[in-house]
Design a protein around this motif. Structure first.
Motif, PDB file in Angstrom:
ATOM      1  N   ALA A  50      22.216  12.135 119.522  1.00 28.15           N
ATOM      2  CA  ALA A  50      22.294  11.055 118.528  1.00 28.15           C
ATOM      3  C   ALA A  50      20.962  10.329 118.407  1.00 28.15           C
ATOM      4  CB  ALA A  50      23.398  10.072 118.919  1.00 28.15           C
ATOM      5  N   THR A  51      20.326  10.091 119.542  1.00 29.63           N
ATOM      6  CA  THR A  51      19.034   9.407 119.547  1.00 29.63           C
ATOM      7  C   THR A  51      17.980  10.218 118.813  1.00 29.63           C
ATOM      8  OG1 THR A  51      19.554   8.415 121.687  1.00 29.63           O
ATOM      9  CG2 THR A  51      17.262   8.389 121.026  1.00 29.63           C
ATOM     10  N   ASP A  52      17.924  11.515 119.124  1.00 29.79           N
ATOM     11  CA  ASP A  52      16.939  12.391 118.473  1.00 29.79           C
ATOM     12  C   ASP A  52      17.165  12.464 116.969  1.00 29.79           C
ATOM     13  OD1 ASP A  52      15.859  12.863 120.941  1.00 29.79           O
ATOM     14  OD2 ASP A  52      16.793  14.834 121.210  1.00 29.79           O
ATOM     15  N   SER A  53      18.440  12.582 116.564  1.00 28.01           N
ATOM     16  CA  SER A  53      18.768  12.691 115.144  1.00 28.01           C
ATOM     17  C   SER A  53      18.403  11.419 114.384  1.00 28.01           C
ATOM     18  CB  SER A  53      20.261  12.982 114.990  1.00 28.01           C
ATOM     19  OG  SER A  53      20.636  12.991 113.645  1.00 28.01           O
ATOM     20  N   ILE A  54      18.784  10.270 114.925  1.00 23.13           N
ATOM     21  CA  ILE A  54      18.508   9.004 114.243  1.00 23.13           C
ATOM     22  C   ILE A  54      17.010   8.733 114.213  1.00 23.13           C
ATOM     23  CG2 ILE A  54      18.814   6.501 114.401  1.00 23.13           C
ATOM     24  CD1 ILE A  54      21.669   7.055 115.364  1.00 23.13           C
ATOM     25  N   GLU A  55      16.321   9.088 115.278  1.00 20.85           N
ATOM     26  CA  GLU A  55      14.872   8.890 115.307  1.00 20.85           C
ATOM     27  C   GLU A  55      14.181   9.736 114.236  1.00 20.85           C
ATOM     28  OE1 GLU A  55      11.167   9.269 118.477  1.00 20.85           O
ATOM     29  OE2 GLU A  55      13.227   9.359 119.201  1.00 20.85           O
ATOM     30  N   LEU A  56      14.664  10.978 114.067  1.00 28.16           N
ATOM     31  CA  LEU A  56      14.089  11.854 113.040  1.00 28.16           C
ATOM     32  C   LEU A  56      14.300  11.271 111.649  1.00 28.16           C
ATOM     33  CD1 LEU A  56      12.869  14.559 112.090  1.00 28.16           C
ATOM     34  CD2 LEU A  56      15.188  15.509 112.141  1.00 28.16           C
ATOM     35  N   PHE A  57      15.532  10.856 111.347  1.00 26.83           N
ATOM     36  CA  PHE A  57      15.823  10.293 110.029  1.00 26.83           C
ATOM     37  C   PHE A  57      15.053   8.994 109.794  1.00 26.83           C
ATOM     38  CE2 PHE A  57      19.629  13.047 110.124  1.00 26.83           C
ATOM     39  CZ  PHE A  57      19.480  13.634 108.877  1.00 26.83           C
ATOM     40  N   THR A  58      14.891   8.217 110.850  1.00 20.00           N
ATOM     41  CA  THR A  58      14.128   6.975 110.729  1.00 20.00           C
ATOM     42  C   THR A  58      12.686   7.258 110.341  1.00 20.00           C
ATOM     43  OG1 THR A  58      15.528   5.865 112.360  1.00 20.00           O
ATOM     44  CG2 THR A  58      13.378   4.894 111.946  1.00 20.00           C
ATOM     45  N   GLN A  59      12.090   8.252 110.970  1.00 17.17           N
ATOM     46  CA  GLN A  59      10.707   8.613 110.640  1.00 17.17           C
ATOM     47  C   GLN A  59      10.595   9.120 109.205  1.00 17.17           C
ATOM     48  OE1 GLN A  59       9.621  11.421 113.682  1.00 17.17           O
ATOM     49  NE2 GLN A  59       9.098   9.826 115.169  1.00 17.17           N
ATOM     50  N   LEU A  60      11.557   9.963 108.790  1.00 15.40           N
ATOM     51  CA  LEU A  60      11.539  10.474 107.413  1.00 15.40           C
ATOM     52  C   LEU A  60      11.663   9.341 106.407  1.00 15.40           C
ATOM     53  CD1 LEU A  60      13.809  13.653 107.743  1.00 15.40           C
ATOM     54  CD2 LEU A  60      11.349  13.600 107.354  1.00 15.40           C
ATOM     55  N   GLU A  61      12.532   8.397 106.688  1.00 16.06           N
ATOM     56  CA  GLU A  61      12.722   7.264 105.776  1.00 16.06           C
ATOM     57  C   GLU A  61      11.455   6.411 105.694  1.00 16.06           C
ATOM     58  OE1 GLU A  61      16.196   5.481 107.389  1.00 16.06           O
ATOM     59  OE2 GLU A  61      17.558   6.847 106.363  1.00 16.06           O
ATOM     60  N   ILE A  62      10.776   6.245 106.816  1.00 12.08           N
ATOM     61  CA  ILE A  62       9.521   5.476 106.809  1.00 12.08           C
ATOM     62  C   ILE A  62       8.479   6.171 105.938  1.00 12.08           C
ATOM     63  CG2 ILE A  62       7.556   4.778 108.243  1.00 12.08           C
ATOM     64  CD1 ILE A  62       9.644   4.178 110.466  1.00 12.08           C
ATOM     65  N   TYR A  63       8.381   7.508 106.057  1.00 11.06           N
ATOM     66  CA  TYR A  63       7.423   8.259 105.229  1.00 11.06           C
ATOM     67  C   TYR A  63       7.757   8.129 103.744  1.00 11.06           C
ATOM     68  CZ  TYR A  63       5.799  10.455 109.551  1.00 11.06           C
ATOM     69  OH  TYR A  63       5.284  10.694 110.783  1.00 11.06           O
ATOM     70  N   VAL A  64       9.061   8.197 103.422  1.00 13.37           N
ATOM     71  CA  VAL A  64       9.478   8.049 102.015  1.00 13.37           C
ATOM     72  C   VAL A  64       9.155   6.649 101.509  1.00 13.37           C
ATOM     73  CG1 VAL A  64      11.469   8.007 100.460  1.00 13.37           C
ATOM     74  CG2 VAL A  64      11.262   9.825 102.153  1.00 13.37           C
ATOM     75  N   LEU A  65       9.377   5.634 102.353  1.00  9.92           N
ATOM     76  CA  LEU A  65       9.067   4.259 101.962  1.00  9.92           C
ATOM     77  C   LEU A  65       7.572   4.085 101.688  1.00  9.92           C
ATOM     78  CD1 LEU A  65      11.298   2.227 104.458  1.00  9.92           C
ATOM     79  CD2 LEU A  65      11.629   2.444 102.000  1.00  9.92           C
ATOM     80  N   ILE A  66       6.753   4.672 102.536  1.00  9.19           N
ATOM     81  CA  ILE A  66       5.298   4.582 102.323  1.00  9.19           C
ATOM     82  C   ILE A  66       4.912   5.254 101.013  1.00  9.19           C
ATOM     83  CG2 ILE A  66       3.056   5.389 103.195  1.00  9.19           C
ATOM     84  CD1 ILE A  66       4.236   5.039 106.043  1.00  9.19           C
ATOM     85  N   PHE A  67       5.504   6.447 100.756  1.00 11.87           N
ATOM     86  CA  PHE A  67       5.214   7.165  99.508  1.00 11.87           C
ATOM     87  C   PHE A  67       5.627   6.337  98.298  1.00 11.87           C
ATOM     88  CE2 PHE A  67       6.885   9.933  96.131  1.00 11.87           C
ATOM     89  CZ  PHE A  67       5.710  10.563  95.764  1.00 11.87           C
ATOM     90  N   LEU A  68       6.833   5.743  98.343  1.00 15.82           N
ATOM     91  CA  LEU A  68       7.302   4.937  97.214  1.00 15.82           C
ATOM     92  C   LEU A  68       6.436   3.690  97.019  1.00 15.82           C
ATOM     93  CD1 LEU A  68      11.175   5.139  97.642  1.00 15.82           C
ATOM     94  CD2 LEU A  68       9.789   6.239  95.887  1.00 15.82           C
ATOM     95  N   ALA A  69       5.991   3.095  98.116  1.00 15.81           N
ATOM     96  CA  ALA A  69       5.115   1.928  98.001  1.00 15.81           C
ATOM     97  C   ALA A  69       3.818   2.296  97.296  1.00 15.81           C
ATOM     98  CB  ALA A  69       4.819   1.361  99.387  1.00 15.81           C
ATOM     99  N   LEU A  70       3.269   3.473  97.619  1.00 19.89           N
ATOM    100  CA  LEU A  70       2.039   3.939  96.947  1.00 19.89           C
ATOM    101  C   LEU A  70       2.287   4.209  95.469  1.00 19.89           C
ATOM    102  CD1 LEU A  70       0.664   6.357  99.704  1.00 19.89           C
ATOM    103  CD2 LEU A  70      -0.273   4.126  99.037  1.00 19.89           C
ATOM    104  N   VAL A  71       3.444   4.807  95.150  1.00 15.56           N
ATOM    105  CA  VAL A  71       3.782   5.079  93.741  1.00 15.56           C
ATOM    106  C   VAL A  71       3.884   3.786  92.957  1.00 15.56           C
ATOM    107  CG1 VAL A  71       5.591   5.968  92.205  1.00 15.56           C
ATOM    108  CG2 VAL A  71       4.909   7.289  94.211  1.00 15.56           C
TER     109      VAL A  71
END
Length: 201
Positions: free
Chosen positions: A165-186
């Motif tokens: 559960a920890t590994d899965s949530i950590e992975l999704f958290t990182q992906l969401e952070i990358y998407v947020l950074i991309f959207l902020a740049l857009v």
């Protein structure tokens, strides 16, 4: 791109941004709940392991008394040990049991009841090396060994679930952070973008 089009884009992307941020917060909240829940279950396993050890010690007292022909044990200590066993069983029953554990625990209670009935029929004179009592004690100890093994395997399983559960949530958290950074740049590009006006021929 006119002002209203930019505004629509900004609002749309901001909505996605807010949605991902909210999802991230929910994921973190769920993770904390799962972690606390699993930690509690694991702690219960450790507590139960301690209860099993105490029951095992009680059985050892009985066994030593039988083997050493300590007839005074039946008249003095045995009632105290049995009352302690009853309290330990009640505490164990209050914990959450797996299906297999519940079956073994029922066998344990049946064997302890059989032991108490056998003890009731034994007098201090006939206490010496009673093979019947030793046989029932061996069955009780076997049940306790099984329950002890279950605690270890269940503890490992819960730790494994927590890790996944920890590994899965950590992975999704990182992906969401990358998407947020991309959207902020857009959003920044949309806000700052100023197309040149076409020259009239």
């Amino acid at each position: 791109m006119d002002f209203y089009t930019k505004l629509k884009w900004i609002l749309g992307i901001s909505l996605v941004f807010a949605l991902i941020a909210a999802t991230n917060l929910v994921d973190r909240s769920n993770f904390m709940q799962v972690k606390e829940s699993v930690a509690t279950i694991y702690e219960d396993r450790l507590i139960v392991k301690d209860l099993i050890m105490d029951m095992y010690k009680a059985m050892q007292q009985k066994k030593i008394a039988i083997i050493s022909d300590d007839s005074s044990f039946m008249g003095q200590r045995n009632d105290v040990v049995n009352n302690d066993l009853k309290a330990l069983i009640e505490r164990y029953e209050a914990t959450k049991l797996t299906k297999n554990e519940a079956t073994v625990f029922e066998n344990l209670k049946s064997n302890i009841d059989a032991l108490w009935q056998a003890e009731a029929s034994v007098t201090t004179e006939s206490f010496k090396a009673n093979e019947h009592l030793l046989g029932i004690l061996a069955q009780v100890e076997s049940n306790l060994d099984e329950l002890s093994d279950i605690q270890i395997s269940e503890g490992r399983r819960q730790v494994s679930i927590t890790k996944r559960a920890t590994d899965s949530i950590e992975l999704f958290t990182q992906l969401e952070i990358y998407v947020l950074i991309f959207l902020a740049l857009v959003i920044q590009v949309i806000i700052l973008y100023k197309p040149g006006r076409s020259k009239e021929s």
